[in-house]
Design an enzyme around this catalytic site. Sequence first.
Site, PDB file in Angstrom:
ATOM      1  N   ASP A 162      -3.217 -27.835 -13.970  1.00 22.50           N
ATOM      2  CA  ASP A 162      -3.010 -27.878 -15.419  1.00 22.50           C
ATOM      3  C   ASP A 162      -4.322 -27.682 -16.184  1.00 22.50           C
ATOM      4  O   ASP A 162      -5.414 -27.840 -15.624  1.00 22.50           O
ATOM      5  CB  ASP A 162      -2.442 -29.253 -15.820  1.00 22.50           C
ATOM      6  N   ASP A 163      -4.160 -27.379 -17.458  1.00 24.24           N
ATOM      7  CA  ASP A 163      -5.253 -27.424 -18.454  1.00 24.24           C
ATOM      8  C   ASP A 163      -6.250 -26.267 -18.396  1.00 24.24           C
ATOM      9  O   ASP A 163      -7.227 -26.279 -19.114  1.00 24.24           O
ATOM     10  CB  ASP A 163      -6.026 -28.749 -18.380  1.00 24.24           C
ATOM     11  N   HIS A 210       1.629 -24.691 -20.755  1.00 19.56           N
ATOM     12  CA  HIS A 210       1.303 -26.115 -20.897  1.00 19.56           C
ATOM     13  C   HIS A 210       1.012 -26.424 -22.371  1.00 19.56           C
ATOM     14  O   HIS A 210       0.263 -27.347 -22.658  1.00 19.56           O
ATOM     15  CB  HIS A 210       0.092 -26.410 -20.014  1.00 19.56           C
ATOM     16  N   HIS A 214      -2.552 -28.172 -26.468  1.00 15.69           N
ATOM     17  CA  HIS A 214      -2.619 -29.411 -25.677  1.00 15.69           C
ATOM     18  C   HIS A 214      -2.992 -30.621 -26.526  1.00 15.69           C
ATOM     19  O   HIS A 214      -3.268 -31.699 -26.006  1.00 15.69           O
ATOM     20  CB  HIS A 214      -3.612 -29.275 -24.524  1.00 15.69           C
ATOM     21  N   HIS A 315      -5.887 -30.672 -11.862  1.00 19.53           N
ATOM     22  CA  HIS A 315      -6.365 -30.079 -13.118  1.00 19.53           C
ATOM     23  C   HIS A 315      -7.431 -29.022 -12.876  1.00 19.53           C
ATOM     24  O   HIS A 315      -8.291 -29.185 -12.018  1.00 19.53           O
ATOM     25  CB  HIS A 315      -6.901 -31.174 -14.052  1.00 19.53           C
TER      26      HIS A 315
HETATM   27 ZN    ZN Z   1      -2.567 -31.351 -19.376  1.00 18.53          ZN
END
Ligand code: ZN
Length: 356
Positions: A162-163, A210, A214, A315
Amino acid sequence: MKSEEEQLTEAARRRKRVNLYKRIIVIFIAAMIVLPTILCIILFFKLNSLSKEVKGLKSDLSQYVSMADSKEEQEVVNNNTKPSETDKPTDVSETRNQDSNASQKPEETQTTGNNTASQTEIIQNETEPAAEQAASEQTVSEQEAVQAAVKAGRKVVYLTFDDGPGKNTAALLDVLKKYDVKVTFFVNGYTGFEDELNRIIEEGHTLAMHTYSHRYEVVYGSLDSFINEVVTLQDYLTDVTGIKPVLFRFPGGSSNEQTNIPISTFTEYLDEVGITYFDWNVSSGDGSNNITTESVYNNVMNGVAQNDVSIVLMHDSPDKSATFNAVPKIIESLQEMDALILPITSDTEPVHHNVK
Ligand code: ZN
């Protein structure tokens, strides 16, 4: 007298002839300049349309290749494992992450997206039917592959990051390539990493969403705001890669407590527009501050040991060097135990946290 007249006429004729030759030469020279120029212009446009076509075909090809790869590895299974409490990411890290990324945001990106918008629509039109067809073929084979693997006592593992994208993404892709492992990236709308986004697709990984920013207060502020976060990111990724992403992960997971609006408000919207969301049932724990490479490794391996099918949360943000450093060892261990490592697709059985 007469001969003088004749001489004059003769001279006049000659002048005429010379003028005619001059005109012919000028026309010839002009033609020699104009024709190649026109040719060049025609070829330039031809070349342009061909490069667009090639780009479309390349996207197609990479889809098929990744599908063929997972078919070879065979097949899939159902996974209804429920996440444990420790699987959830800490709010702290998600929030910190949001802050550290707050500078690179949507406004900048809009411009980038618009520049390539018309080109992408063309590519999109060409690639969508093929991608859909391939996806439906894979549905059967991924399910079969997972079931066969579980039946044979193998672990099935979906590694997810993620991210991103960020400054570690290119190096992470190199590592994944070295081990020939396909994973899933749930990305945000950070600009300046267009090459990485294209590599994710070209190298057979899954590019998933995502949210654009965010930022919890924006993402979960209202349904309209949430929709804007999803659509803006989806359009941006489509513009950059020519492929429209349809898989999604909520920042903080679907069990996050960052909103007063019931999460079902958002999941119903995703359902309506054909977007599938995925949580996780194994957390690397890298949402916490100061986690070590060893802890990331242990958390992942312990989690995988407890499930037949694991969707592992990690991540790919710039400050997650512990995760980045743990990835090679995690993959080596998974390959040693003959785990089936797959990218998430529309056919993957989703893991969902408690939805209310
Ligand atoms: Zn995230």
